[in-house]
Design an enzyme around this catalytic site. Sequence first.
Site, PDB file in Angstrom:
ATOM      1  N   CYS A   1      38.138  65.355  47.865  1.00  0.00           N
ATOM      2  CA  CYS A   1      36.798  64.929  47.439  1.00  0.00           C
ATOM      3  C   CYS A   1      35.873  64.762  48.632  1.00  0.00           C
ATOM      4  CB  CYS A   1      36.874  63.609  46.669  1.00  0.00           C
ATOM      5  SG  CYS A   1      37.944  63.663  45.224  1.00  0.00           S
TER       6      CYS A   1
HETATM    7  C1  BEZ Z   1      41.720  64.340  46.730  1.00  0.00           C
HETATM    8  O1  BEZ Z   1      40.503  64.321  46.656  1.00  0.00           O
HETATM    9  O2  BEZ Z   1      42.298  64.664  47.741  1.00  0.00           O
HETATM   10  C2  BEZ Z   1      42.543  63.959  45.526  1.00  0.00           C
HETATM   11  C3  BEZ Z   1      42.036  63.060  44.591  1.00  0.00           C
HETATM   12  C4  BEZ Z   1      42.821  62.714  43.507  1.00  0.00           C
HETATM   13  C5  BEZ Z   1      44.080  63.255  43.356  1.00  0.00           C
HETATM   14  C6  BEZ Z   1      44.555  64.174  44.283  1.00  0.00           C
HETATM   15  C7  BEZ Z   1      43.785  64.536  45.368  1.00  0.00           C
END
Ligand code: BEZ
Length: 214
Positions: A45
């Site tokens: 994210c």
């Molecule tokens: C991420 O943004 O890295 C992420 C967020 C939720 C679950 C898995 C990865």
Amino acid sequence: MTLLLGQKVPNFKQQSTQGEIDLYDYLDASWGVLFSHPADFTPVCTTELGRVGQLEADFKKRNVKVLALSVDGVDSHQRWVSDIEQTQDTKVAYPILADADRSVSKLYDMLPAGDAPNTLTVRSVFIIDPNKVLRLSLTYPASTGRNFDEILRVIDSLQLTDQHKVATPVDWKAGEDVVIVPSLTDEAEIAERFPSGYRTVKPYLRLTKDPVSG
Ligand code: BEZ
């Protein structure tokens, strides 16, 4: 509620990093990209929201306003924005909705299956046109970061094909040849619309120059 392409999207009011947002007022006469991420302070994210920040001028040039969303609160978003700006070498000038009550997430079907009260949003994207009509929706898994160049590419295609009787072929990018819509058969109109001519591969597959930037 499942939103279908061609439907007017529902309005909402929700808190954000830039105060309360009324979607319709925020978009006004612009195109919009509303996208959700699972959670603040997560790696994928962080790269995604950073990339959207880097593309600010590209969205602006296309008259697109961007709006991010997760179920984290405004304080969390604000602390995380500092990390995004520091690590992704950009500014996050667009608002991030704080959908802690999940009202928008439910309205736009951004939650995964199950009814756990602490569910996180999936990676949804909605492209909304100036009439507030839904033109694209996509959903990605949490482990896969999206490609926002592809979102810009779709916007280019939608804006072009709204104005001209063309469609855009596989992997098309602005400036490359486009397809004349099969419903257009009047040769006088074709000559007027596409003065550089066209190439017939099959009667239903006719290629011509991009009428805007080809
Ligand atoms: C991420 O943004 O890295 C992420 C967020 C939720 C679950 C898995 C990865």
